[in-house]
Scaffold this motif. Sequence first.
Motif, short mmCIF file in Angstrom:
data_model
loop_
_atom_site.label_atom_id
_atom_site.label_comp_id
_atom_site.label_asym_id
_atom_site.label_seq_id
_atom_site.Cartn_x
_atom_site.Cartn_y
_atom_site.Cartn_z
N ALA A 48 -3.88 -1.47 -8.65
CA ALA A 48 -4.49 -2.09 -7.47
C ALA A 48 -3.50 -2.15 -6.31
CB ALA A 48 -4.99 -3.49 -7.82
N GLN A 49 -2.23 -2.39 -6.63
CA GLN A 49 -1.22 -2.46 -5.57
C GLN A 49 -1.02 -1.11 -4.91
OE1 GLN A 49 -0.05 -4.81 -3.83
NE2 GLN A 49 1.88 -5.50 -4.72
N ALA A 50 -0.97 -0.06 -5.72
CA ALA A 50 -0.82 1.28 -5.15
C ALA A 50 -2.00 1.64 -4.26
CB ALA A 50 -0.69 2.30 -6.29
N ARG A 51 -3.20 1.25 -4.70
CA ARG A 51 -4.39 1.51 -3.88
C ARG A 51 -4.34 0.70 -2.59
NH1 ARG A 51 -9.84 1.02 -7.08
NH2 ARG A 51 -8.71 2.67 -8.20
N ALA A 52 -3.87 -0.55 -2.67
CA ALA A 52 -3.80 -1.39 -1.48
C ALA A 52 -2.78 -0.85 -0.49
CB ALA A 52 -3.45 -2.83 -1.87
N LEU A 53 -1.62 -0.41 -0.99
CA LEU A 53 -0.60 0.13 -0.10
C LEU A 53 -1.06 1.43 0.55
CD1 LEU A 53 2.60 -0.49 -2.27
CD2 LEU A 53 2.02 -1.62 -0.13
N THR A 54 -1.81 2.24 -0.20
CA THR A 54 -2.28 3.51 0.33
C THR A 54 -3.40 3.30 1.35
OG1 THR A 54 -1.72 4.61 -1.74
CG2 THR A 54 -3.22 5.76 -0.25
N SER A 55 -4.36 2.45 0.98
CA SER A 55 -5.51 2.24 1.88
C SER A 55 -5.11 1.54 3.16
CB SER A 55 -6.59 1.43 1.16
OG SER A 55 -6.09 0.16 0.78
N ALA A 56 -4.01 0.77 3.12
CA ALA A 56 -3.58 0.07 4.33
C ALA A 56 -3.09 1.03 5.40
CB ALA A 56 -2.48 -0.93 3.99
N THR A 57 -2.61 2.22 4.98
CA THR A 57 -2.10 3.19 5.95
C THR A 57 -3.10 4.28 6.28
OG1 THR A 57 -1.10 4.43 4.11
CG2 THR A 57 0.28 2.81 5.24
N THR A 58 -4.14 4.45 5.45
CA THR A 58 -5.11 5.53 5.67
C THR A 58 -6.49 5.02 6.04
OG1 THR A 58 -5.68 5.57 3.31
CG2 THR A 58 -3.88 7.01 4.05
N GLU A 59 -6.59 3.72 6.29
CA GLU A 59 -7.89 3.14 6.62
C GLU A 59 -8.43 3.71 7.92
OE1 GLU A 59 -7.75 -1.00 7.24
OE2 GLU A 59 -9.92 -1.28 7.27
N ARG A 60 -9.68 4.10 7.88
CA ARG A 60 -10.32 4.68 9.05
C ARG A 60 -11.13 3.63 9.78
NH1 ARG A 60 -12.83 10.38 6.66
NH2 ARG A 60 -10.85 11.29 5.99
N ARG A 61 -11.08 3.75 11.05
CA ARG A 61 -11.85 2.82 11.87
C ARG A 61 -13.20 3.46 12.22
NH1 ARG A 61 -9.03 -1.41 13.96
NH2 ARG A 61 -6.77 -1.32 13.69
N ALA A 62 -14.21 2.63 12.21
CA ALA A 62 -15.54 3.12 12.54
C ALA A 62 -15.60 3.50 14.02
CB ALA A 62 -16.60 2.06 12.24
N GLY A 63 -16.37 4.51 14.32
CA GLY A 63 -16.50 4.96 15.69
C GLY A 63 -17.26 3.96 16.53
#
Length: 552
Positions: A281-296
Amino acid sequence: MAAPGVNRAGTVPPLAPAPAVHGAGSAVLVGRLVGLKARILLNTVTRSTWVLVGTILGAAYFLFVLAFAVLGLVLLGGQDLSLVRTVLVLAGGGTTLAWWLLPVLASRADATLDPARLALFPLGVGQVQWGQAVGALVGVPGALTTVALIASVSSWRSSVPAVVAAVFCLPLALALVVSGSRLVTALAVGLGRRRRATEVLSLVALLGLVLMGPLLAGAMNGLEGTWDRLPEWAAALAWTPVGAVWAVPADVAAGRWPEAAARTALTVASVAVLVLCWRVAQARALTSATTERRAGPRADAGAGLFDRIPERPWAAVAARCLLYWVRDPRYSGALVVVPAIAAVVWFSSAQDGMDFLFYALGPMFAALLAYQISGDVSFDNTAVSLHVLTGVRGLHDRLGRVLALLVVAVPLSAIGLLLPFVLQGRWELLPGLAGATVLALLGGAGLASVMSARYTYPVAAPGQSPFKTPQGFTVLNVLVQFVALGLIVLLVLPAAVLVLIQVFTGDPSWGWTALGTGVVLGPLVCWGGIVLGGRWYDRRAPELLQEVAQYR
């Protein structure tokens, strides 16, 4: 050219980005993370004299609680080992569950080592895990739990093998509570990006906490004769991951070595599974925090409520605050609490025969809803800059917030006022309680208008759970809020005293006098608070913006 490791300002960054390393380098980075959290806590305590005073008062309270718990654990050591086993298994299991469930209620209350803040640094997942695990012990909950666990060793002092086993189980117990807590926190990172899901969970948790008192009271009334069954429940809990480690010393003292080994293995396996799941879960959280996409951007669909209001500053403020009441869980949570309070008061009056509490629902709803806007500026956070930069007058700011409150609070207060009479009668008390309700709502709104322009305090940031505990929140902030709520109660006394006189004398004229008092004093106090709060706001608007901008 600046020297290596020194930025242009001439200072060394506190946590310079460096390649992730292992061994001694990992230990250094873990120490930096723990030191960073300790430094933040120290800076929070020492940033002002009042915060320091509030922290000292809070520390005194927690030390009293800790001393009481330690004394109880020490005195427990002179009892029979079966009793010690029952108490420690039940208490230890409850402590473990509290550690695991707290992140759900607090929505990642420990924000200093949040993965979203560490994702930009080249830190390995293991390094973040170790930093968070050790950092969990740097703070009030971790320190209290550690001291209590050490004190629990003395409860087994009648058996030397049990004491040895208890010492052996100490790190296992700490690893169990910390790994479970951090796993839930890491899972909450992904859930926290689904705002609606977080809001629903927060409101459900808030409703559960409010109803916890009546539920526990009902459970205790139905379990008065079940004291003898507590050992059975402890025995069952001792074979679960949350209770196994607390029963190992009792097994060692009784010579039940297979049971002790089995429970130890269950605890070790539970910790291993929690750490492994936490790592994923931590690896997923660290990854998603930098690759999160913002909605248009969404298509322009108009300004909604703002298209339907007069083109006046106070109307725009009222519309914006009204949207808060509907969409912001920090406000809508208060609306959820209102029916829960009605249930609690009804249950208490039915159990204890105190019907007057049920009849006070109207003034109670009005006072609580009026108090809610005392933190309006704090809830705005940096959005209050809209008012400051556009030059909105303090009078219009205060008036708009009160009007939004009245749109929501008037129908709810009316329901709370009429419900007891519909269910139980005694309509002769309606005029007096109506006056108390009007005075509580309007007078409370005036007082809250003054307070929110004079005092701010850390609150959950916009979009966060209402249970989130922000950095910098101290016992002093709690005292200020209690004082504000107490002042609202004092404002209601002129009408409330007249209602009590009517109850004791049976003369309805006192009730009509209370109605007149509320109808006259309520609007006067409300308008006076709006004017005075507006003047303070005009003088302190830049300071208010600076204060709330520091809250994270």
